[in-house]
Enzyme design. Structure first.
Site, mmCIF file in Angstrom:
data_model
loop_
_atom_site.group_PDB
_atom_site.id
_atom_site.type_symbol
_atom_site.label_atom_id
_atom_site.label_comp_id
_atom_site.label_asym_id
_atom_site.label_seq_id
_atom_site.Cartn_x
_atom_site.Cartn_y
_atom_site.Cartn_z
ATOM 1 N N LYS A 1 0.852 -1.190 0.000
ATOM 2 C CA LYS A 1 0.000 0.000 0.000
ATOM 3 C C LYS A 1 0.879 1.228 0.000
ATOM 4 O O LYS A 1 2.060 1.201 0.376
ATOM 5 C CB LYS A 1 -0.946 0.006 1.201
ATOM 6 C CG LYS A 1 -0.288 -0.029 2.580
ATOM 7 C CD LYS A 1 0.259 1.284 3.099
ATOM 8 C CE LYS A 1 0.863 1.153 4.496
ATOM 9 N NZ LYS A 1 1.635 2.353 4.930
ATOM 10 N N GLY B 1 9.682 -0.451 5.226
ATOM 11 C CA GLY B 1 9.620 0.480 4.106
ATOM 12 C C GLY B 1 8.377 1.335 4.051
ATOM 13 O O GLY B 1 8.256 2.190 3.184
ATOM 14 N N ASP C 1 -3.218 -1.018 10.228
ATOM 15 C CA ASP C 1 -3.311 -1.078 8.772
ATOM 16 C C ASP C 1 -3.985 -2.353 8.267
ATOM 17 O O ASP C 1 -4.337 -2.431 7.084
ATOM 18 C CB ASP C 1 -1.914 -0.999 8.140
ATOM 19 C CG ASP C 1 -1.278 0.369 8.271
ATOM 20 O OD1 ASP C 1 -1.962 1.306 8.734
ATOM 21 O OD2 ASP C 1 -0.097 0.509 7.917
#
Length: 288
Positions: free
Chosen positions: A13, A98, A137
């Site tokens: 995402k 990341g 998330d």
């Protein structure tokens, strides 16, 4: 083909913007963000076991008690008091640390696919609620739709942002989300905005300046990206991205990246590749 033969995508995402608008008394930060998916993905295969054991191929630097795919499988097993087990094989493609949501996406793909493989028949709302126990998330990956998110990231409003092409750079560093959110220099009082404001171009990331100051590799990637298009941080990083109107333009920029950087090109997707793959699957699921 059986469902247990397939490597299912756990897609990346992007946070197209991220505003830290406050902090709760328990320390959690209040956010506004926009989630959109990418075609780049980890790949996961699930082979059911009848003995109740949950096993996963080792991930470098990740203990089993920190592997969100294992934790998701255990949580689902406990919630349903299921005697089913699974062997999980992960082909790790997304960089760790990341800001691309790899761990959360692994958890969501595990919940969604095992719900079918174990014939549990939980609805999506229940799976998302379970996923929230593993990370803020996870629910958006379970639902598989681009979303405007508030709260700690769990309050979702699905909508359809534009789907440009992105160039994503992965600097050679790991950014700790916990460290960034604990940093005394993080701005925690950004003014809330609306979806209309976002669509009009307000796309700042409250963490970007801080992360770039703490991680020179991120600052370098942003500076390089700005030659071609506005570079932005996703989540707390380390990955940075920029929008391009076409695949060709994004790939032209990718071809010029310095040798010490890694990157990839992907379309922005308002529908998760996992859910697209599930819809297209015509093979066999286990029967009750």
């Amino acid at each position: 083909m059986k469902a247990s033969d397939i490597f299912w995508p756990a897609p990346a995402k992007l946070n197209l913007m991220l505003r830290v608008v406050g902090q709760r008394s328990d320390g959690y930060h209040l956010l506004q963000t926009v989630f959109q998916f990418l075609s780049q993905a980890d790949l996961i295969r699930f082979q059911p076991r009848q003995d109740g054991n949950i096993r996963c191929t080792p991930l470098p630097g990740v203990r089993d008690d920190g592997n969100l795919a294992i934790l998701a499988a255990r949580l689902l097993q406990q919630h349903c008091t299921s005697s089913c087990g699974v062997d999980i094989q992960i082909r790790k493609i997304l960089p760790m640390g990341g800001g691309l949501g790899g761990g959360s996406s692994n958890a969501a793909t595990t919940l969604v696919v095992l719900n079918k493989l174990w014939n549990l028949n939980l609805d999506q709302t229940t799976l998302a609620r379970l996923g929230l126990q593993l990370g803020a998330d996870v629910p958006v990956f379970v639902h598989g739709k681009a979303a405007w998110a508030e709260g700690v990231g769990e309050r979702l409003r699905f909508f359809q942002p534009q789907e440009p092409w992105y160039l994503v750079l992965s600097p050679a560093c790991h950014v700790s989300t916990a460290e960034i959110f604990c940093d005394s220099e993080l701005t925690r009082d950004a003014m809330p905005i609306t979806i209309r404001d976002f669509s009009a171009g307000q796309r700042t990331n409250s963490c970007q300046t801080l992360v770039a100051s703490r991680h020179p590799e991120v600052a370098q990637a942003l500076s390089w990206m700005n030659q071609f298009a506005e570079g932005r941080l996703t989540g707390t990083g380390a990955c940075v991205f920029a929008e391009f109107p076409s695949q060709q333009q994004a790939e032209q920029a990718l071809n010029e990246i310095p040798a010490d950087m890694k990157g990839f090109v992907s379309p922005g997707l308002n529908r998760s590749p996992l859910h697209t793959r599930l819809e297209q699957f015509t093979g066999a699921w286990p029967s009750g």
